[in-house]
Each structure stands twice: as structure tokens, then as C-alpha cells.
Design a protein around this motif. Structure first.
Motif, short mmCIF file in Angstrom:
data_model
loop_
_atom_site.label_atom_id
_atom_site.label_comp_id
_atom_site.label_asym_id
_atom_site.label_seq_id
_atom_site.Cartn_x
_atom_site.Cartn_y
_atom_site.Cartn_z
N LEU A 24 3.29 -12.05 -1.35
CA LEU A 24 2.76 -10.86 -0.46
C LEU A 24 3.26 -9.62 -0.54
CD1 LEU A 24 0.51 -9.99 1.24
CD2 LEU A 24 1.73 -10.75 3.34
N VAL A 25 4.68 -9.69 -0.66
CA VAL A 25 5.55 -8.43 -0.79
C VAL A 25 5.49 -7.69 -2.22
CG1 VAL A 25 7.87 -7.66 -0.88
CG2 VAL A 25 7.30 -9.24 0.80
N LEU A 26 5.33 -8.54 -3.20
CA LEU A 26 4.93 -7.92 -4.44
C LEU A 26 3.49 -7.21 -4.56
CD1 LEU A 26 6.33 -10.91 -6.90
CD2 LEU A 26 7.43 -8.53 -6.52
N LEU A 27 2.78 -8.02 -3.91
CA LEU A 27 1.35 -7.20 -3.98
C LEU A 27 1.43 -5.97 -3.13
CD1 LEU A 27 -0.86 -10.23 -3.41
CD2 LEU A 27 -0.73 -9.05 -5.47
N VAL A 28 2.01 -5.93 -2.04
CA VAL A 28 2.06 -4.73 -1.35
C VAL A 28 2.86 -3.49 -2.13
CG1 VAL A 28 2.97 -3.65 0.86
CG2 VAL A 28 1.84 -5.75 1.04
N SER A 29 3.83 -4.01 -2.70
CA SER A 29 4.82 -3.12 -3.58
C SER A 29 3.97 -2.55 -4.63
CB SER A 29 5.97 -3.96 -3.98
OG SER A 29 6.86 -4.43 -2.95
N GLY A 30 3.14 -3.41 -5.32
CA GLY A 30 2.34 -2.68 -6.23
C GLY A 30 1.37 -1.87 -5.74
N LEU A 31 0.71 -1.91 -4.91
CA LEU A 31 -0.24 -1.05 -4.07
C LEU A 31 0.57 0.19 -3.67
CD1 LEU A 31 -2.42 -3.29 -1.91
CD2 LEU A 31 -3.00 -2.24 -3.96
N VAL A 32 1.81 0.15 -3.29
CA VAL A 32 2.58 1.35 -2.91
C VAL A 32 2.79 2.05 -4.21
CG1 VAL A 32 4.84 2.06 -2.09
CG2 VAL A 32 3.53 0.27 -0.83
N VAL A 33 3.36 1.37 -5.32
CA VAL A 33 3.61 1.97 -6.43
C VAL A 33 2.66 3.04 -6.89
CG1 VAL A 33 4.37 1.74 -8.83
CG2 VAL A 33 5.52 0.53 -7.20
N ASP A 34 1.23 2.15 -6.87
CA ASP A 34 0.14 2.77 -7.42
C ASP A 34 -0.45 3.88 -6.66
OD1 ASP A 34 -0.71 1.63 -9.74
OD2 ASP A 34 -1.02 -0.29 -8.84
N TYR A 35 -0.22 3.96 -5.31
CA TYR A 35 -0.85 4.92 -4.60
C TYR A 35 0.09 6.19 -4.30
CZ TYR A 35 -5.16 2.82 -2.89
OH TYR A 35 -6.48 2.63 -2.72
N LEU A 36 1.56 6.04 -4.33
CA LEU A 36 2.49 7.07 -4.16
C LEU A 36 3.02 7.45 -5.47
CD1 LEU A 36 4.27 5.39 -1.07
CD2 LEU A 36 2.25 7.19 -1.17
N THR A 37 2.49 7.18 -6.64
CA THR A 37 3.13 7.63 -7.67
C THR A 37 2.32 8.17 -8.80
OG1 THR A 37 3.05 5.52 -8.94
CG2 THR A 37 5.16 6.07 -7.54
N PRO A 38 2.57 9.12 -9.69
CA PRO A 38 1.51 9.64 -10.64
C PRO A 38 1.07 8.53 -11.19
CG PRO A 38 3.71 10.96 -10.76
CD PRO A 38 4.08 9.61 -9.96
N VAL A 39 -0.22 8.90 -11.89
CA VAL A 39 -1.27 8.20 -12.51
C VAL A 39 -0.46 7.27 -13.57
CG1 VAL A 39 -2.23 9.58 -14.01
CG2 VAL A 39 -3.70 7.83 -13.30
N GLN A 40 0.37 7.94 -14.14
CA GLN A 40 1.18 7.05 -15.35
C GLN A 40 1.77 6.08 -15.24
OE1 GLN A 40 1.69 10.27 -14.79
NE2 GLN A 40 3.57 11.00 -15.06
N TYR A 41 2.19 5.88 -14.03
CA TYR A 41 2.96 4.75 -13.50
C TYR A 41 1.99 3.72 -12.90
CZ TYR A 41 6.89 7.93 -13.78
OH TYR A 41 7.84 8.81 -14.32
#
Length: 364
Positions: A24-41
């Protein structure tokens, strides 16, 4: 609860709760990365790793739920950035879906493997209980405890053995170790134990008991006439506690010396002469019987080399003489519990060999 339950359909309590939360922590981390970083990340790697980790630490239902959550999370991110229905976007979602399916398959494979291993261990334990029944808790002024501790990483059946026989000449005991593992070792151990129980009740001396056990094993080796059979042998210690004598008689057949524990002191009862193991040598020299004082309050500890050859992470051998010195215990059963716990502490985990343990305490 066994490790197999971690992959079972309903329970996985043996895995720490915070470990089970990692997917679950990994899934939330993935969402955080996608929402808070530029689109290329992208957090695709998080969505792929989460189901694989879930396969190792959760049940089948948990693995499926994490896999579906990973697919939906990646699908939502791809849709948010307008990559649907492009080939690149669909490929990314498909890759996460494939990983989720593989994770479910891995969970099933691991579960099936653990079920087979657990079944083998259960059969092994059943055979061991049949071969090594629990001894009587008391014989006159003597209290008795025995324990068999199997090597945890090995489902094989070992040849370690113990037996106790009360008779007209006092209490007689044996602890031994048959060469090898598996059903052949169990067969040899059963033969040795059966002959001990018969001879201990009929023979006048420990020398005669040892000789009868040796002849029985040699006869079986000769009957088999195979290379495997010719390698059959067993180390053993025979002990006799004559009633009211305040001593114990010992015959050592190439086995680790028993330990005598008295008032916190521990000393090995090294034999004046080791005899050859059972089944070795048709022409055997005289068997020496050593007489050791055994006053009230003393405990005799007999064990197999699973104790004396247990190694720590640096290869150091376990020394029961120094480790048990000054250790308090209320009876033989408590002593065996202390010993097993301390051996596991020394090795830092599972042992590499089985342990057969027998302790006898004199109350008067």
C-alpha cells in the motif's frame, strides 16, 4: 503459525503488520510521484513492484486487491495526462496488469510449495512421535524429560534417538544418533531402539545391553548386503540409574559425553575409554562402564551432536558446559527448554542438525 499461511486464502498473521502495509505504501508513493512531479516522471515502477511484494507478504486475496489497485492507479494517471487511448498509455497499463497477473501466479506457486513442505514436516513429526514416544515423567526419585528438536530448514527425518526403560535393575536410558537422514535412518533408529527396550529389560549389565544392540545392527547390515547398509552405524550413550545407589553407570559408544549439572556447576562425564559405535567392527574391544556419583539434586543431560556442533554466524561451536554454568532450572523439562532456546540464540536462527535431548534429575 507456519509461513505457508502467509500465502493462504485467509490468514497471514506471521508477517508483521507493517510489512503487509508495504504494498500500500508503494501504491501511495507512486501516486504522489505522478501527481507532484512533472509529466516526464512516472510512478509506474511503484505500481509494478507493489503486486510482486504483495505476493510474498499477503494472502491471495491481498495480492489480487493490490494488483487491481495498481492497475486502477496507473489507469487513472494515464487518463489524467491524456494518454488514453494512445498506444503508449495502453502499453503502460498493460504492463502493470501483466505484472499483477504474474504476482498472483507467484503467490499460488509459493503457497503450493509451502503446503507440500508443511505436509512433509507433518509426516516427519508423526513418524518421529511414533519412533520416539514421550518417556514417563517420573521413575521413583528420578524425574525425566526428553525432547526432539528438528532442524527447521530441513523437512527430512533424522536418525537421532532416545529411549527410557524402567526395570528390575533400575532406570536405563539411551541417547544416540544413527548415521544419515530419511527413512533409512529412521529404520535403523527403530531397530536400535527396539533392541534397547528388549535388552534393557532382560540383560544383567549395560555391557550386555550394548553388545546385544551391536549384534542386532550388524545382523541387519549383513542381511542387506548393500553399500548403504554397510554404512549403517550409530553412536550412543547408555545410562543406568541403580535404585538407591546414588550413582549413574555410563557406557559411551563414540557419542558426545553426557553433562552432570550439580548446584550450578556443569562438567562433562568423559568416559575412561570410548567404545566403538554400534554396528562398527565385528571384533570389538571390551566395553567400559564408568560409575559417576549422582547425588540428590543432580541432573544428567544427554544430547546428540546437534547441540555440540551447532555453530554461530562466525563458525564457533556451541559449548554447553560454559553456556549452562550457573543457569537455574526447576526440573529436567525446564533445563531442556533453556538449552534449546540458548542453542537457537547461539546459532541466530534455525539449526542445521536435529537434536535429541534427555535429562534425568534425582530428587533423593
Amino acid at each position: 503459525m507456519g509461513r505457508a499461511d502467509a500465502w493462504g486464502p485467509d490468514s497471514h498473521e506471521d508477517v508483521a503488520w507493517y510489512i503487509r502495509l508495504l504494498p500500500l505504501v508503494l501504491l501511495v508513493s507512486g501516486l504522489v510521484v505522478d501527481y507532484l512531479t512533472p509529466v516526464q516522471y512516472t510512478g509506474t515502477a511503484f505500481y509494478s513492484v507493489a503486486p510482486m511484494l504483495a505476493a510474498l507478504v499477503t494472502s491471495i486475496n491481498g495480492t489480487i486487491l493490490v494488483g487491481l489497485a495498481a492497475i486502477l492507479a496507473d489507469l487513472a494517471i494515464v487518463a489524467r495526462y491524456g494518454y488514453l487511448p494512445s498506444v503508449a498509455g495502453m502499453s503502460e497499463v498493460l504492463s502493470v496488469a501483466v505484472v499483477a497477473v504474474v504476482a498472483v501466479s507467484i503467490n499460488r506457486v509459493l503457497y503450493a510449495r509451502e503446503v507440500r513442505l508443511r505436509s512433509a514436516r507433518s509426516i516427519s513429526a508423526t513418524v518421529q512421535r511414533a519412533v520416539l514416544p514421550a518417556p514417563p515423567a517420573r521413575a521413583g526419585v528420578l524425574r525425566i524429560a526428553a525432547r526432539y528438536e528438528a532442524a527447521e530448514e530441513d523437512a527430512g527425518i533424522g536418525g537421532d534417538l532416545y529411549a527410557v526403560q524402567d526395570g528390575p535393575r533400575g532406570l536405563r536410558c539411551v541417547v544416540g544418533d544413527v548415521r544419515g537422514k530419511g527413512l533409512d535412518a529412521v529404520e535403523a533408529a527403530t531397530l536400535v531402539l527396539g533392541m534397547f527396550r528388549m535388552a534393557a529389560g532382560e540383560e544383567a549389565t549395560l555391557e550386555a545391553v550394548a553388545a546385544r544392540m551391536h549384534r542386532a545392527l550388524c545382523r541387519e547390515v549383513g542381511r542387506r548386503g548393500s553399500s548403504d547398509g554397510l554404512e549403517w552405524f550409530a553412536t550412543a550413550v547408555l545410562a543406568e540409574f541403580p535404585r538407591g545407589a546414588g550413582e549413574v553407570l555410563l557406557v559411551n559408544l563414540g557419542h558426545p559425553a553426557p553433562l552432570l549439572l550439580t548446584a550450578g556447576a556443569v562438567r562433562p562425564t568423559d568416559p575412561s575409554r570410548y567404545a566403538m559405535p554400534l554396528g562398527v567392527g565385528l571384533e570389538r574391544g571390551p566395553v567400559v562402564v564408568d560409575r559417576v556419583p549422582f547425588p540428590a539434586g543432580s541432573t544428567l543431560l544427554l544430547c546428540t551432536d546437534g547441540v555440540t556442533e551447532a555453530r554461530d554466524t562466525r563458525g564457533g561451536l556451541y559449548d554447553p558446559v560454559t553456556r549452562l554454568a550457573g543457569v537455574g532450572f526447576s526440573g529436567p523439562a525446564e533445563l531442556l527448554g533453556v538449552l534449546v532456546t540458548d542453542v537457537h540464540r547461539h546459532t541466530g536462527g534455525p539449526c542445521n542438525d536435529d537434536m535429541a535431548l534427555l535429562a534425568v534429575t534425582s530428587d533423593g
